[in-house]
Write a protein that holds these residues in place. Structure first.
Motif, short mmCIF file in Angstrom:
data_model
loop_
_atom_site.label_atom_id
_atom_site.label_comp_id
_atom_site.label_asym_id
_atom_site.label_seq_id
_atom_site.Cartn_x
_atom_site.Cartn_y
_atom_site.Cartn_z
N TYR A 173 0.51 -1.48 -0.18
CA TYR A 173 0.18 -0.01 0.13
C TYR A 173 0.81 1.15 0.21
O TYR A 173 2.26 1.48 0.77
CB TYR A 173 -0.90 0.21 0.99
CG TYR A 173 -0.83 0.14 1.94
CD1 TYR A 173 -0.55 1.98 2.87
CD2 TYR A 173 -0.07 -0.27 3.58
CE1 TYR A 173 -0.04 2.20 4.31
CE2 TYR A 173 0.89 0.15 4.34
CZ TYR A 173 0.32 0.71 4.95
OH TYR A 173 0.82 1.65 5.90
N THR A 174 -0.31 2.56 -0.30
CA THR A 174 0.96 3.58 -0.35
C THR A 174 1.03 4.37 0.82
O THR A 174 0.05 4.44 1.97
CB THR A 174 0.81 4.44 -1.07
OG1 THR A 174 0.01 3.81 -3.01
CG2 THR A 174 0.63 6.10 -1.88
N VAL A 186 -2.47 2.80 -3.50
CA VAL A 186 -2.85 1.65 -3.20
C VAL A 186 -3.62 2.32 -1.84
O VAL A 186 -2.25 2.66 -0.70
CB VAL A 186 -2.21 -0.06 -3.28
CG1 VAL A 186 -2.64 -0.71 -2.90
CG2 VAL A 186 -1.89 0.51 -4.80
N ALA A 187 -4.49 1.25 -0.96
CA ALA A 187 -4.60 1.73 0.20
C ALA A 187 -4.57 0.58 1.23
O ALA A 187 -4.81 -0.33 0.77
CB ALA A 187 -6.65 2.07 0.24
N ASP A 202 -14.17 8.14 0.07
CA ASP A 202 -14.02 6.84 -1.48
C ASP A 202 -11.96 6.86 -1.94
O ASP A 202 -11.72 8.33 -1.99
CB ASP A 202 -15.23 6.36 -2.59
CG ASP A 202 -16.04 5.80 -2.66
OD1 ASP A 202 -16.37 5.16 -2.21
OD2 ASP A 202 -16.72 6.70 -3.54
N VAL A 203 -11.35 6.10 -2.22
CA VAL A 203 -10.03 6.64 -2.62
C VAL A 203 -10.15 6.10 -3.86
O VAL A 203 -10.16 4.95 -4.61
CB VAL A 203 -9.15 4.75 -1.82
CG1 VAL A 203 -7.34 4.61 -2.54
CG2 VAL A 203 -9.02 4.31 -0.41
N PRO A 204 -9.32 7.03 -4.60
CA PRO A 204 -9.07 7.53 -6.02
C PRO A 204 -7.97 6.30 -6.19
O PRO A 204 -7.07 5.75 -6.01
CB PRO A 204 -8.46 8.83 -6.32
CG PRO A 204 -8.24 9.02 -5.24
CD PRO A 204 -9.01 8.08 -3.82
N SER A 205 -7.30 5.61 -7.86
CA SER A 205 -6.46 4.83 -7.84
C SER A 205 -5.88 5.92 -8.45
O SER A 205 -4.05 5.62 -8.82
CB SER A 205 -6.89 4.84 -9.77
OG SER A 205 -7.39 5.71 -10.33
N ASN A 206 -5.25 7.55 -8.60
CA ASN A 206 -4.23 7.92 -8.71
C ASN A 206 -4.43 9.07 -7.61
O ASN A 206 -5.64 10.12 -6.85
CB ASN A 206 -3.85 8.76 -9.74
CG ASN A 206 -4.01 7.22 -10.87
OD1 ASN A 206 -5.11 6.84 -11.41
ND2 ASN A 206 -2.59 6.70 -11.05
N ASP A 211 -4.80 17.68 -1.25
CA ASP A 211 -4.42 16.73 0.32
C ASP A 211 -5.61 15.69 -0.11
O ASP A 211 -6.76 15.53 -0.79
CB ASP A 211 -4.46 17.50 0.96
CG ASP A 211 -3.09 18.08 1.76
OD1 ASP A 211 -2.35 18.72 0.28
OD2 ASP A 211 -3.11 19.55 2.24
N PHE A 212 -4.94 14.51 0.50
CA PHE A 212 -6.00 13.78 0.47
C PHE A 212 -5.76 12.92 2.20
O PHE A 212 -5.26 12.70 2.22
CB PHE A 212 -6.24 12.32 -0.78
CG PHE A 212 -7.00 11.61 -0.95
CD1 PHE A 212 -8.46 11.76 -1.12
CD2 PHE A 212 -6.44 10.67 0.00
CE1 PHE A 212 -9.32 10.76 -0.69
CE2 PHE A 212 -8.04 9.27 -0.10
CZ PHE A 212 -8.92 9.80 -0.52
N SER A 213 -6.52 12.35 2.33
CA SER A 213 -7.39 12.01 3.75
C SER A 213 -8.43 11.27 3.39
O SER A 213 -9.57 11.20 3.85
CB SER A 213 -7.45 12.84 4.93
OG SER A 213 -7.73 12.27 6.08
#
Length: 267
Positions: A173-174, A186-187, A202-206, A211-213
């Motif tokens: 995972y990332t 990747v979550a 929802d987790v995006p593919s890219n 910022d994303f949380s």
């Protein structure tokens, strides 16, 4: 007898001057043009013809075909011609190894010969432009590159509710932190007995251009409870329960019977 008196006239001479404001230009009719100096009135005159890359010229006044009755000074008035040049926009790859052109953004611009290009960067999500290396436009095939670097944003995975859960894809995972825009993410995948989970966002593919949380949301699994052995009595209680939930079962044996054993089992 009559007397004839003959009067002869001499032509006056006047000063002819050509003034060229671009001394770097070249005269292309060196042997044919009329040189500066004292020129007799009425003499045929030919102006010098100049050549200078990227420029055209006119004379400050119309050049007469013959020398006029007065001094004549003519000055070149130069103008740079319009020249086209190309502007290409190149974007940093995810691995940072190179820059790749986006052909849909290419432009053809025009400016005066010998002047500096005026390429401008575009606003593109996830990228910031480098300082543009403008060029002197002195040919028709000059290309100006606009380079864009990828921006990094913060990636955060939050698991506050069930820290005892195990990550099953630890090496895949990332990891949380600074991640470049467009990077595949990747979550983490969690495992916890009796629970399923979803993500709050929802987790995006890219990696997006921000910022994303996202927080992991655990949900206890619903189980079905089946009661067996009520032939000589009765058994009652909840028929469904969440993992870990306390369930009260009421067992009432018939008269002349008593409870021998209680055996829970999983299926």
């Amino acid at each position: 007898e009559g007397v004839t008196i003959e009067v002869n006239y001499n032509r006056n001479s006047y000063i002819l001057t050509w003034v060229n404001t671009k001394p770097e230009s070249v005269i292309t009719n060196e042997t044919a043009y009329t040189k500066i100096g004292s020129i007799k009135y009425g003499t045929t005159i030919v102006a010098p013809e100049y050549s200078l890359e990227g420029h055209t010229y006119i004379w400050s006044a119309t050049v007469p075909s013959t020398m006029p009755a007065g001094d004549l000074t003519l000055t070149t008035q130069w103008d740079a011609v319009a020249v086209n040049y190309s502007v290409v926009h190149k974007f940093e790859t995810v691995d940072g190894g190179t820059f790749v052109e986006d052909a849909t953004m290419s432009e053809t611009l025009s400016t005066k010969f010998g002047t500096t290009s005026d390429a401008k960067a575009k606003n593109v999500d996830g990228f910031v432009p480098n300082t543009i290396d403008q060029k002197i436009i002195d040919a028709n095939d000059i290309v100006v590159e606009v380079l864009y670097r990828r921006v990094s944003y913060n990636l955060t995975w939050v698991n506050n509710s069930k820290p005892e859960a195990t990550i099953t894809n630890e090496d895949a995972y990332t990891k949380a932190g600074s991640v470049k825009y467009g990077t595949a993410i990747v979550a983490p995948q969690y495992s916890l007995e009796g629970y399923t989970y979803t993500w709050s966002v929802d987790v995006p593919s890219n990696m997006p251009a921000a910022d994303f949380s996202s927080s992991v949301v655990f949900k206890a699994i619903d189980y079905t409870i089946t009661y067996n052995g009520a032939e000589n009595g009765s058994i009652s209680g909840k028929t469904t329960a969440n993992y870990g939930e306390k369930v009260i079962v009421t067992i009432a044996p018939d008269e002349n019977y008593e409870i021998a054993t209680i055996t829970p089992s999983e299926s």
